[in-house]
Structure formats: C-alpha cells, structure tokens
Design an enzyme around this catalytic site. Structure first.
Site, PDB file in Angstrom:
ATOM      1  N   LYS A  52      12.174  -0.599 -22.494  1.00 51.52           N
ATOM      2  CA  LYS A  52      12.684   0.362 -21.507  1.00 51.52           C
ATOM      3  C   LYS A  52      13.315   1.563 -22.216  1.00 51.52           C
ATOM      4  O   LYS A  52      13.116   2.704 -21.807  1.00 51.52           O
ATOM      5  CB  LYS A  52      13.695  -0.328 -20.576  1.00 51.52           C
ATOM      6  N   GLN A  96      19.756  -6.395 -16.351  1.00 48.90           N
ATOM      7  CA  GLN A  96      18.645  -7.200 -16.884  1.00 48.90           C
ATOM      8  C   GLN A  96      18.815  -8.671 -16.490  1.00 48.90           C
ATOM      9  O   GLN A  96      19.865  -9.268 -16.704  1.00 48.90           O
ATOM     10  CB  GLN A  96      18.596  -7.048 -18.409  1.00 48.90           C
ATOM     11  N   ASP A 119      15.375  -0.975  -9.610  1.00 54.77           N
ATOM     12  CA  ASP A 119      14.559  -2.194  -9.659  1.00 54.77           C
ATOM     13  C   ASP A 119      13.988  -2.542  -8.285  1.00 54.77           C
ATOM     14  O   ASP A 119      13.076  -3.360  -8.179  1.00 54.77           O
ATOM     15  CB  ASP A 119      15.407  -3.374 -10.163  1.00 54.77           C
TER      16      ASP A 119
END
Length: 283
Positions: A52, A96, A119
């Site tokens: 990322k 995460q 997300d």
C-alpha cells in the site's frame, strides 16, 4: 484456451490514471493523504501495508504509517482513529486486519468516519451500496468489476454466481453485479447442490476461501471465471479457490493467481482515497 484477465496490467493502468488525477489535485492545493494503522507485526499484514505504501508513493498520495505494538489497548486505538477522523489533512483511514485477539473489530471499523472509510467496511457505506447510492465500496469486489469492464466483458443480463457470502467480498460482490444489471445467485456452505448452480453461471466469482474448491465440473463451457482466493500449495506457491489448469480449458476468460484480482484490491483502495479527497473538498 481462455483469455487471461491480467490484473497486473489493468491495475497499472488505473494507477497511471490516478497519478494524473493526484497531480492535478496537488496543483489545486489538495494533497491526498491516507493513514494506515497496523497493530503488531503479522507477516502477511506487513507485506500488504508495504504494498500500500509503495502504491501511494507511485501515485503521489501522502502516506501516514502508524505501526503500533501488539499489546496496544483498544482505547488507545480508538483514540487514534478519533484523532485521524478530526484531522482535515487526512482523507482516508485504514485499519489493517486482522486485529490482535480480544479487540472488537466491528467497534473499531464503525469508529472510522464513513467519509474516510476507504476500505468500504463501515455499515453506512455497506448500506449505501445496497440501496444503489454513492459511497465507498469494498476494494476487492470493486476491483473485480473493473477487471470485467476493462476486459470488455458484459455483465448486464448475464447469470452471475458468487461463491461465498463474506461481508468483505461475497455480499458486496453480489450487490455490485446486481448494480451492473447482472442476475445474481450467492452460494454458501449451506447451499444444496452447488455444482448445479455454478454450472449455469456466465460469470462465476469464487470467493469461498478453500484452495482448489472449483474444478472443471463446476464450470459452464465458455464462462468467465474470477478467482478471488489466495492460498499457498504444498510447494509454497500461490494459488486460488479455482483449479486453474482445469478451469482455463472450459472458461472463455479467467483470472490467474497471482496476478489477477490481487493487484486490483490496492488499485481500488488508491481510487477510494482520491475519491475521498474530492468528496471532502467538494470537488
């Protein structure tokens, strides 16, 4: 032989498009910023976070990394999320997963502002998707739609079958295919006679989380097969939910593992970051 749907190539095209967009936003005084929170040092998570960061660097997105120790308290994590929610210079927040045992994943994901939920996991964004309104969509299913569209594969009117009903892939995948006017069936662990359903599919999306689950006898001749699974086989090589060697003989188009859906997830995360910055600035 099936056409290979090249996720590496398509994700690279998307990143190039985003790079131009980010440059234009910078010229207008807007710097796109993503904050990534990682707790502990789970090896797979560390690899994902590294990828990322690389994608952010390439596109020109400012990346803020918060690497917290495994024993970080839930209160401390929530306080950090609150602080990032309040910061005007942060457009997207990503926690995460998986989180350490004992942390309430649902509580933490709900705490992220829906406007910064790149997300696409917040219940508000999930709800917007399901009523056909604009919001952030979970990155893997959004990436699958881009793969299909950019490969010239028509979704409208097609019989689409999704294997798996997870909140992160299966359910949003079905909603997105429906939004594109596909006729959608979801198969799951309680579905009777899965093969008879998957063999009707013009587009089959395997997101069941079981290595080699989909063999040739699950696939209709000429179907498009999208493999979302990612596993390691006995030789430690990456493979998917689909037995590729069998499937490619029957399919008209197929995604490989690796190099299919995987690269698209990060490309769509970057796309969501740019979208968040534009929404927040009213652009």
């Amino acid at each position: 032989m099936a056409m290979l749907i090249d996720g590496k190539k398509i994700s690279a095209e998307i990143k190039e498009e985003l790079k131009s967009e980010v440059t234009a936003l910078k010229e207008q005084g807007t710097e796109v910023t993503l904050a990534v929170i990682q707790i502990g040092n789970d090896p797979a998570s560390t690899v994902y976070v590294g990828n990322k960061k690389k994608a952010c660097e390439f596109i020109g997105i400012r990346s803020l990394a918060y690497e917290l120790p495994e024993d970080t308290s839930e209160e401390k994590l929530l306080a950090l999320v609150d602080e990032l929610n309040a910061r005007e210079d942060v457009n997207g927040i990503l926690v995460q997963l998986p989180l350490p045992e004992g942390m309430d994943e649902d509580l933490i994901l709900r705490r992220i502002s829906p406007m910064k939920d790149v997300d696409g996991f917040h219940p508000m964004n999930v709800g917007l998707l399901n009523i056909g309104q604009e919001g952030f969509v979970s990155c893997t299913p959004a990436g699958v739609i881009e793969l299909l569209k950019r490969s010239g594969i028509e979704i409208e009117g097609k019989e689409c079958v999704v294997l798996g009903r997870s909140n992160i892939v299966g359910k949003p995948m079905a909603a997105l295919l429906l939004r594109e006017n596909g006729t959608v069936t979801i198969c799951h662990s309680r579905t009777k006679d899965v093969k008879s359903i998957t063999k009707r599919a013009d587009i089959l999306v395997a997101a069941v989380g079981k290595r080699g689950f989909v063999t040739a006898d699950y696939i209709k001749e000429g179907a498009v097969v999208i493999d979302v699974g990612i596993h390691r086989n006995e030789m430690n090589k990456l493979c998917g939910d689909v037995v590729f060697e069998e499937a490619e003989k029957k399919a008209s188009a197929i995604t490989p593992v690796p190099g299919g859906v995987g690269p698209m997830t990060i490309a769509m995360l970057m796309s969501n970051c740019v979208k968040a910055a534009k929404m927040q600035k009213g652009i």
